[in-house]
Design an enzyme around this catalytic site. Structure first.
Site, PDB file in Angstrom:
ATOM      1  CG  HIS A  23      48.186  -3.430  27.252  1.00 42.18           C
ATOM      2  ND1 HIS A  23      49.305  -2.809  26.738  1.00 42.18           N
ATOM      3  CD2 HIS A  23      47.969  -4.502  26.455  1.00 42.18           C
ATOM      4  CE1 HIS A  23      49.723  -3.472  25.677  1.00 42.18           C
ATOM      5  NE2 HIS A  23      48.941  -4.507  25.484  1.00 42.18           N
ATOM      6  CG  HIS A  79      50.473 -10.576  19.265  1.00 39.16           C
ATOM      7  ND1 HIS A  79      51.238 -11.075  20.282  1.00 39.16           N
ATOM      8  CD2 HIS A  79      50.037  -9.350  19.696  1.00 39.16           C
ATOM      9  CE1 HIS A  79      51.254 -10.209  21.275  1.00 39.16           C
ATOM     10  NE2 HIS A  79      50.524  -9.163  20.959  1.00 39.16           N
ATOM     11  CG  ASP A 164      50.074  -5.558  18.641  1.00 38.74           C
ATOM     12  OD1 ASP A 164      48.903  -5.214  18.435  1.00 38.74           O
ATOM     13  OD2 ASP A 164      50.410  -6.341  19.545  1.00 38.74           O
ATOM     14  CE1 TYR A 192      48.847  -0.115  18.893  1.00 38.43           C
ATOM     15  CE2 TYR A 192      51.097  -0.299  18.143  1.00 38.43           C
ATOM     16  CZ  TYR A 192      49.871  -0.866  18.388  1.00 38.43           C
ATOM     17  OH  TYR A 192      49.670  -2.200  18.126  1.00 38.43           O
TER      18      TYR A 192
HETATM   19 FE1  FEO Z   1      49.887  -7.034  21.554  1.00 38.56          FE
HETATM   20 FE2  FEO Z   1      47.286  -5.597  19.973  1.00 38.56          FE
HETATM   21  O1  FEO Z   1      48.121  -6.792  21.105  1.00 38.56           O
END
Ligand code: FEO
Length: 396
Positions: A23, A79, A164, A192
């Site tokens: 990110h 996604h 995810d 995570y």
């Molecule tokens: Fe929301 Fe692994 O991306």
């Protein structure tokens, strides 16, 4: 390189050992990550999710080990975030007539990212697509963790592909949960969850109930990051239910920084007060610590104490990123307090307390401040403060 999950179902993703930040630089990934893509070879050829753009050639090579990519009929994009959709532009040049199956919000996001005229088919919860011997069943999962997020389930082989959900940023030599170190796996699965999914915990609980109510047999949970859960796959679902409930332990985490050890001495004296009452604590100096790892410790603890000297009429700047995370992650069932040393104006403690209100973390009591370096009397006050914090922590 590919791995067969079940007959005719393959992992064709990529292991990214080098990834240390995700990110942008928002999330540390000390153990790398994987971008998992799944190929289903039946009467129809289906690819579920792609990989991050820099690895799209590798995705094509992996598919080519099994079939010619031009034979792909259906591409499911669970996604749109680019770590899963980044391989689409290249992939779709190989199979331009493939149908891109997405949620309604997924169509908007994919179009918004790539501005291509691909053939979309939007699906909603409960929709099925027959691929030959088996069906794909879709479950929308909005805000887990984007509005477009969706799960895909493959009947017959009983494979849930929740994108995810249930993932980990964890690069490994082998693909399955029974082939890796369990404590490393859970460390990464929790990190995570804490750093990505905590704000959506209520939705996590509801979505798990919704999926369990479908009574679909689950042999494998195949997320889009990290290892695939094939040994007791529902173990990670149970863990998510536990994490989403956010029931912290009766312990204390200090997030602090110190310029000349005045605030540090306060933290240590507060810690002595906690220890007198038998309460576990950790001191995490945000000037030298990983923010995302610190947030895992906050997640586990009932009480968070934030300490900072005053610099330029506010908290020291090294504290600001973690304070912003505390607001954004919307931790539940926490209590907190502030402390810090100062030289002349001393606003930091008050500003931190105002920030606790934005985080919706109730204050145990008014913060404690020391002018210049703490005196013996100041340190005794800090110990008493620690004992009070201990009582509140144990009252849970
Ligand atoms: Fe929301 Fe692994 O991306």
């Amino acid at each position: 390189m590919h791995t067969e999950l079940k007959k005719g179902v393959y992992w064709v993703g990529v292991v990214d050992w080098d990834l240390k930040a995700f990110h942008g630089h928002e999330l540390s990934t000390h153990r790398g990550s994987t971008y998992n893509s799944y190929l289903i070879v039946d009467k129809k050829i289906v690819l579920v999710d792609t990989v991050w753009g820099p690895f799209q050639d590798r995705l094509i090579e992996n598919i080519r080990e099994i079939i010619d990519p031009s034979k792909i009929d259906i591409v499911v994009a669970n996604h749109a975030e680019t770590d899963h959709s980044g391989g689409l532009p290249l992939l779709m040049t190989h199979c331009p007539n493939a149908t891109l199956v997405v949620s309604k919000r997924g169509a908007e996001s994919i179009e918004g990212h790539y501005h291509k005229q691909w053939t979309f088919q939007t699906v909603k919860t409960g929709d099925k697509i027959n691929v030959g011997s088996n069906d794909l069943i879709f479950v929308e999962a909005p805000m887990l963790h984007w509005p477009d997020s969706m799960f895909t389930y493959l009947t017959g082989h009983n494979i849930l592909m929740p994108n995810d959900g249930f993932g980990q940023h964890y690069a490994t030599a082998f693909r399955f949960n029974d082939q890796v170190n369990e404590s490393e796996l859970y460390e990464e699965a929790l990190k995570y969850y804490v750093n990505i999914l905590t704000p959506f915990s209520d939705r996590v609980l509801k979505k798990i109930e919704e999926v369990l109510a479908l009574n679909l047999p689950v042999d494998i949970i195949a997320p889009s990051h990290g290892v695939i859960w094939r040994k007791d796959p529902l173990q990670i679902v149970k863990k998510y239910q536990e994490w989403a409930a956010q029931k912290p332990e009766q312990k204390v985490v200090f997030l602090y920084d110190s310029m000349w050890h005045g605030t540090l001495k306060m933290a240590e004296a507060i810690g002595e007060g906690l220890a007198e009452k038998g309460v576990q604590f950790k001191l995490i100096n945000m000037g030298v610590s990983d923010r995302n790892d610190a947030l895992v410790e906050v997640f586990k603890a009932r009480t968070v104490l934030v300490g900072s000297p005053t610099l330029n009429n506010g908290p020291i700047s090294t504290m600001m990123p973690v304070l912003e995370d505390l607001r954004g992650l919307k931790f539940q069932n926490k209590i907190g307090a502030a402390f810090g040393s100062y030289g002349w104006s001393g606003e930091a403690v008050k500003i931190i307390e105002e920030h606790f209100a934005k985080c919706k973390i109730p204050l145990i009591r008014e913060g404690i401040r020391c002018k210049w370096q703490p005196s013996q009397k100041d340190l005794e006050d800090c110990r008493a403060f620690g004992r009070e914090i201990a009582d509140a922590t144990l009252k849970q």
